[in-house]
Design a protein around this motif. Structure first.
Motif, PDB file in Angstrom:
ATOM      1  N   ALA A   1       0.909  -1.081   0.225  1.00 27.59           N
ATOM      2  CA  ALA A   1       0.012  -0.330   0.059  1.00 27.59           C
ATOM      3  C   ALA A   1       0.326   1.250   0.176  1.00 27.59           C
ATOM      4  O   ALA A   1       2.010   1.328   0.469  1.00 27.59           O
ATOM      5  CB  ALA A   1      -0.860  -0.160   1.022  1.00 27.59           C
ATOM      6  N   GLY A   2       0.064   1.883  -0.653  1.00 32.09           N
ATOM      7  CA  GLY A   2       1.184   3.387  -0.711  1.00 32.09           C
ATOM      8  C   GLY A   2       2.315   3.365  -2.132  1.00 32.09           C
ATOM      9  O   GLY A   2       2.350   4.684  -2.135  1.00 32.09           O
ATOM     10  N   TYR A   3       2.217   2.702  -3.023  1.00 33.32           N
ATOM     11  CA  TYR A   3       3.197   2.534  -3.802  1.00 33.32           C
ATOM     12  C   TYR A   3       2.607   2.066  -4.651  1.00 33.32           C
ATOM     13  O   TYR A   3       1.647   1.197  -4.629  1.00 33.32           O
ATOM     14  CB  TYR A   3       4.169   1.130  -3.360  1.00 33.32           C
ATOM     15  N   SER A   4       2.496   2.349  -6.157  1.00 32.05           N
ATOM     16  CA  SER A   4       2.295   1.891  -7.450  1.00 32.05           C
ATOM     17  C   SER A   4       2.350   0.832  -8.179  1.00 32.05           C
ATOM     18  O   SER A   4       3.225   0.518  -8.048  1.00 32.05           O
ATOM     19  CB  SER A   4       1.866   3.080  -8.559  1.00 32.05           C
ATOM     20  N   LYS A   5       1.643  -0.271  -9.173  1.00 31.99           N
ATOM     21  CA  LYS A   5       2.562  -1.144  -9.717  1.00 31.99           C
ATOM     22  C   LYS A   5       3.258  -0.182 -10.792  1.00 31.99           C
ATOM     23  O   LYS A   5       4.577  -1.102 -10.929  1.00 31.99           O
ATOM     24  CB  LYS A   5       0.871  -0.947 -10.688  1.00 31.99           C
ATOM     25  N   GLY A   6       3.886   1.079 -10.926  1.00 32.02           N
ATOM     26  CA  GLY A   6       4.572   1.401 -11.419  1.00 32.02           C
ATOM     27  C   GLY A   6       5.549   1.242 -10.891  1.00 32.02           C
ATOM     28  O   GLY A   6       7.216   0.991 -11.353  1.00 32.02           O
ATOM     29  N   ASP A   7       5.734   1.518  -9.400  1.00 40.85           N
ATOM     30  CA  ASP A   7       6.602   1.338  -8.506  1.00 40.85           C
ATOM     31  C   ASP A   7       7.548   0.248  -8.233  1.00 40.85           C
ATOM     32  O   ASP A   7       8.474  -0.168  -8.003  1.00 40.85           O
ATOM     33  CB  ASP A   7       6.066   2.034  -7.401  1.00 40.85           C
ATOM     34  N   GLY A   8       6.455  -0.852  -8.091  1.00 40.73           N
ATOM     35  CA  GLY A   8       6.375  -2.533  -7.940  1.00 40.73           C
ATOM     36  C   GLY A   8       7.392  -3.069  -9.252  1.00 40.73           C
ATOM     37  O   GLY A   8       8.305  -3.409  -9.491  1.00 40.73           O
ATOM     38  N   LEU A   9       6.760  -2.338 -10.350  1.00 36.55           N
ATOM     39  CA  LEU A   9       7.496  -2.985 -11.999  1.00 36.55           C
ATOM     40  C   LEU A   9       9.026  -2.201 -11.701  1.00 36.55           C
ATOM     41  O   LEU A   9      10.386  -3.476 -11.519  1.00 36.55           O
ATOM     42  CB  LEU A   9       6.816  -2.750 -12.756  1.00 36.55           C
ATOM     43  N   GLY A  10       9.364  -1.046 -11.443  1.00 32.80           N
ATOM     44  CA  GLY A  10      10.642  -0.539 -11.253  1.00 32.80           C
ATOM     45  C   GLY A  10      11.175  -1.331 -10.445  1.00 32.80           C
ATOM     46  O   GLY A  10      13.085  -1.294 -10.421  1.00 32.80           O
ATOM     47  N   ALA A  11      11.077  -1.356  -9.132  1.00 37.21           N
ATOM     48  CA  ALA A  11      11.516  -1.780  -7.801  1.00 37.21           C
ATOM     49  C   ALA A  11      11.745  -3.706  -8.609  1.00 37.21           C
ATOM     50  O   ALA A  11      13.496  -4.027  -8.397  1.00 37.21           O
ATOM     51  CB  ALA A  11      10.098  -2.324  -6.727  1.00 37.21           C
ATOM     52  N   GLU A  12      11.384  -4.555  -9.594  1.00 35.35           N
ATOM     53  CA  GLU A  12      11.237  -5.630  -9.548  1.00 35.35           C
ATOM     54  C   GLU A  12      12.832  -5.516 -10.727  1.00 35.35           C
ATOM     55  O   GLU A  12      13.047  -6.133 -10.500  1.00 35.35           O
ATOM     56  CB  GLU A  12      10.934  -6.363 -10.113  1.00 35.35           C
ATOM     57  N   ILE A  13      12.978  -4.589 -12.162  1.00 34.22           N
ATOM     58  CA  ILE A  13      13.332  -4.127 -12.744  1.00 34.22           C
ATOM     59  C   ILE A  13      15.130  -4.439 -12.359  1.00 34.22           C
ATOM     60  O   ILE A  13      15.355  -5.071 -12.391  1.00 34.22           O
ATOM     61  CB  ILE A  13      12.754  -3.031 -13.413  1.00 34.22           C
ATOM     62  N   VAL A  14      14.945  -2.512 -11.442  1.00 35.00           N
ATOM     63  CA  VAL A  14      16.120  -2.190 -10.714  1.00 35.00           C
ATOM     64  C   VAL A  14      17.134  -4.254 -10.183  1.00 35.00           C
ATOM     65  O   VAL A  14      17.995  -4.591 -10.017  1.00 35.00           O
ATOM     66  CB  VAL A  14      16.445  -1.305 -10.192  1.00 35.00           C
ATOM     67  N   GLY A  15      15.926  -3.753  -8.635  1.00 36.49           N
ATOM     68  CA  GLY A  15      16.877  -5.123  -8.022  1.00 36.49           C
ATOM     69  C   GLY A  15      16.927  -6.850  -8.759  1.00 36.49           C
ATOM     70  O   GLY A  15      17.834  -7.551  -8.266  1.00 36.49           O
ATOM     71  N   THR A  16      15.767  -7.283  -9.471  1.00 36.15           N
ATOM     72  CA  THR A  16      16.610  -8.248 -10.509  1.00 36.15           C
ATOM     73  C   THR A  16      18.406  -7.898 -11.714  1.00 36.15           C
ATOM     74  O   THR A  16      19.138  -8.417 -11.954  1.00 36.15           O
ATOM     75  CB  THR A  16      15.669  -8.666 -11.971  1.00 36.15           C
ATOM     76  N   PHE A  17      17.834  -6.707 -12.690  1.00 33.59           N
ATOM     77  CA  PHE A  17      19.523  -6.497 -13.512  1.00 33.59           C
ATOM     78  C   PHE A  17      20.643  -6.401 -11.916  1.00 33.59           C
ATOM     79  O   PHE A  17      22.057  -6.827 -12.355  1.00 33.59           O
ATOM     80  CB  PHE A  17      19.673  -4.816 -13.347  1.00 33.59           C
ATOM     81  N   ILE A  18      20.311  -6.184 -10.733  1.00 32.03           N
ATOM     82  CA  ILE A  18      21.252  -6.209  -9.816  1.00 32.03           C
ATOM     83  C   ILE A  18      21.895  -7.407 -10.054  1.00 32.03           C
ATOM     84  O   ILE A  18      23.296  -7.752  -9.771  1.00 32.03           O
ATOM     85  CB  ILE A  18      21.079  -4.817  -8.536  1.00 32.03           C
ATOM     86  N   LEU A  19      21.036  -7.950  -9.686  1.00 34.32           N
ATOM     87  CA  LEU A  19      21.384  -9.661  -9.193  1.00 34.32           C
ATOM     88  C   LEU A  19      21.489 -10.221 -10.139  1.00 34.32           C
ATOM     89  O   LEU A  19      23.138 -10.881 -10.288  1.00 34.32           O
ATOM     90  CB  LEU A  19      20.048 -10.721  -8.963  1.00 34.32           C
ATOM     91  N   VAL A  20      21.114 -10.226 -11.664  1.00 34.27           N
ATOM     92  CA  VAL A  20      21.641 -10.564 -13.145  1.00 34.27           C
ATOM     93  C   VAL A  20      23.294 -10.337 -13.476  1.00 34.27           C
ATOM     94  O   VAL A  20      23.897 -10.988 -13.527  1.00 34.27           O
ATOM     95  CB  VAL A  20      20.667 -11.123 -13.896  1.00 34.27           C
ATOM     96  N   TYR A  21      23.176  -8.935 -12.730  1.00 36.14           N
ATOM     97  CA  TYR A  21      24.977  -8.487 -13.129  1.00 36.14           C
ATOM     98  C   TYR A  21      25.557  -8.867 -12.508  1.00 36.14           C
ATOM     99  O   TYR A  21      26.911  -9.681 -12.966  1.00 36.14           O
ATOM    100  CB  TYR A  21      24.347  -7.129 -13.585  1.00 36.14           C
ATOM    101  N   THR A  22      25.613  -8.917 -11.301  1.00 39.69           N
ATOM    102  CA  THR A  22      26.243  -9.590 -10.409  1.00 39.69           C
ATOM    103  C   THR A  22      26.609 -11.601 -10.856  1.00 39.69           C
ATOM    104  O   THR A  22      27.630 -11.568 -11.062  1.00 39.69           O
ATOM    105  CB  THR A  22      25.686  -9.710  -8.660  1.00 39.69           C
ATOM    106  N   VAL A  23      25.565 -12.373 -10.968  1.00 42.43           N
ATOM    107  CA  VAL A  23      26.077 -13.009 -11.540  1.00 42.43           C
ATOM    108  C   VAL A  23      26.595 -13.573 -12.496  1.00 42.43           C
ATOM    109  O   VAL A  23      28.099 -14.363 -13.017  1.00 42.43           O
ATOM    110  CB  VAL A  23      24.557 -13.791 -11.845  1.00 42.43           C
ATOM    111  N   PHE A  24      26.874 -12.000 -13.748  1.00 41.78           N
ATOM    112  CA  PHE A  24      27.534 -12.204 -15.064  1.00 41.78           C
ATOM    113  C   PHE A  24      29.204 -11.773 -14.472  1.00 41.78           C
ATOM    114  O   PHE A  24      29.738 -12.625 -14.719  1.00 41.78           O
ATOM    115  CB  PHE A  24      26.961 -11.707 -15.890  1.00 41.78           C
ATOM    116  N   SER A  25      29.010 -11.367 -13.439  1.00 36.22           N
ATOM    117  CA  SER A  25      30.219 -10.619 -13.782  1.00 36.22           C
ATOM    118  C   SER A  25      31.036 -11.280 -12.374  1.00 36.22           C
ATOM    119  O   SER A  25      32.568 -12.171 -12.807  1.00 36.22           O
ATOM    120  CB  SER A  25      30.211  -9.359 -12.084  1.00 36.22           C
ATOM    121  N   ALA A  26      30.523 -11.612 -11.209  1.00 36.26           N
ATOM    122  CA  ALA A  26      30.908 -13.497 -10.288  1.00 36.26           C
ATOM    123  C   ALA A  26      31.488 -14.634 -11.683  1.00 36.26           C
ATOM    124  O   ALA A  26      32.671 -15.409 -10.921  1.00 36.26           O
ATOM    125  CB  ALA A  26      29.967 -13.550  -9.051  1.00 36.26           C
TER     126      ALA A  26
END
Length: 288
Positions: free
Chosen positions: A172-197
């Motif tokens: 509550a208090g967050y829009s669907k766009g907020d949630g989508l953006g959080a998931e995109i950036v969060g997964t980017f961090i994870l997968v970029y770390t996987v590639f780098s590692a």
């Protein structure tokens, strides 16, 4: 001032890297690492190989254990009246990150330790595995997640259903766009770390990288959870979100469920593009 304009024009590319690093110091020239050839889109031989199915089983078991520990930790926190008596949000983040660290360490030599359809998707885009294997991994990951959440529900069905079942929803208090953006950036961090590692260049030049690879991956999961638990409960893993949603199976758990597939897949695609094309300058279609 002579040559200044040339320096500015050419920039960092003017001077090649000449200092040998790692095993390059022991060689007389050429690369000190070897890029793996791109995986075929479809490899029928994999379907006749026991190692193919063994890897799928490893992904199933790892995702099962991941959901079991992580969702059980979430339930222990949300059912308590006083969060001070529980591990709290930090403990939830440690449970997710710690389990990924342990499970990647255990399964990396068998399946690559994906434990996440988004990771599998990103590695597929980079031609690290075939479409056949990618689909098989995703199916096994989702089945493992469903079973893991199901076992948690089996312990205390009332508590599980009364406390959200660990399902991902936009807070509550967050829009669907907020949630989508959080998931995109969060997964980017994870997968970029996987590639780098798991970068072949770093593995060759730094002998400790293969041993420590699970650590930065688990730590990335931990940090992303700290940041996004208040927004979406932190998905960044479609199998984790699907397993909890199916077992909890309440209407609001499905309302925003698309976010936890679209966001991670977009984030994984961006991370694959950034690492392969920008950082490593390796073409997606062919490597020489």
């Amino acid at each position: 001032m002579e040559g200044r304009e040339e320096d500015v024009r050419v920039g960092a590319n003017k001077y090649a890297e000449r200092q040998p690093i790692g095993t390059a110091a022991q060689s007389r020239g050429g690369k000190d690492y070897k890029e793996t050839p791109p995986a075929p889109l479809f490899d029928s031989g994999e379907l006749r190989s026991w190692s193919f199915y063994r890897a799928g089983i490893a992904e199933f078991v790892a995702t099962f254990l991941f959901l079991y520990i992580s969702i059980l930790t979430v339930m222990g926190v949300v059912k308590s009246d006083s969060k001070c008596s529980t591990v709290g949000i930090q403990g939830i983040a440690w449970a997710f990150g710690g389990m990924i660290f342990a499970l990647v360490y255990c399964t990396a030599g068998i399946s690559g330790g994906h434990i996440n359809p988004a990771v599998t998707f990103g590695l597929f885009l980079a031609r690290k595995l075939s479409l056949t294997r990618a689909i098989f991994y995703m199916v096994m990951q989702c089945l493992g997640a469903i079973c893991g959440a199901g076992v948690v529900k089996g312990f205390q069905k009332g508590v599980y259903e009364g406390n959200g079942g660990g399902a991902n929803v936009v807070a509550a208090g967050y829009s669907k766009g907020d949630g989508l953006g959080a998931e995109i950036v969060g997964t980017f961090i994870l997968v970029y770390t996987v590639f780098s590692a798991t970068d072949a260049k770093r593995v060759a030049r730094d002998s400790h990288v293969p041993v420590l690879a699970p650590l930065p991956i688990g730590f990335a999961v931990f940090l992303v959870h700290l940041a996004t638990i208040p927004i979406t409960g932190t998905g960044i893993n479609p199998a984790r979100s699907l397993g909890a949603a199916i077992i909890y199976n309440k209407g609001h758990a499905w309302d925003d469920h698309w976010i936890f597939w679209v966001g991670p897949f977009v984030g994984a695609a961006l991370a694959a593009f950034y690492h392969q094309v920008v950082i490593r300058a390796i073409p997606f279609k062919s490597r020489t």
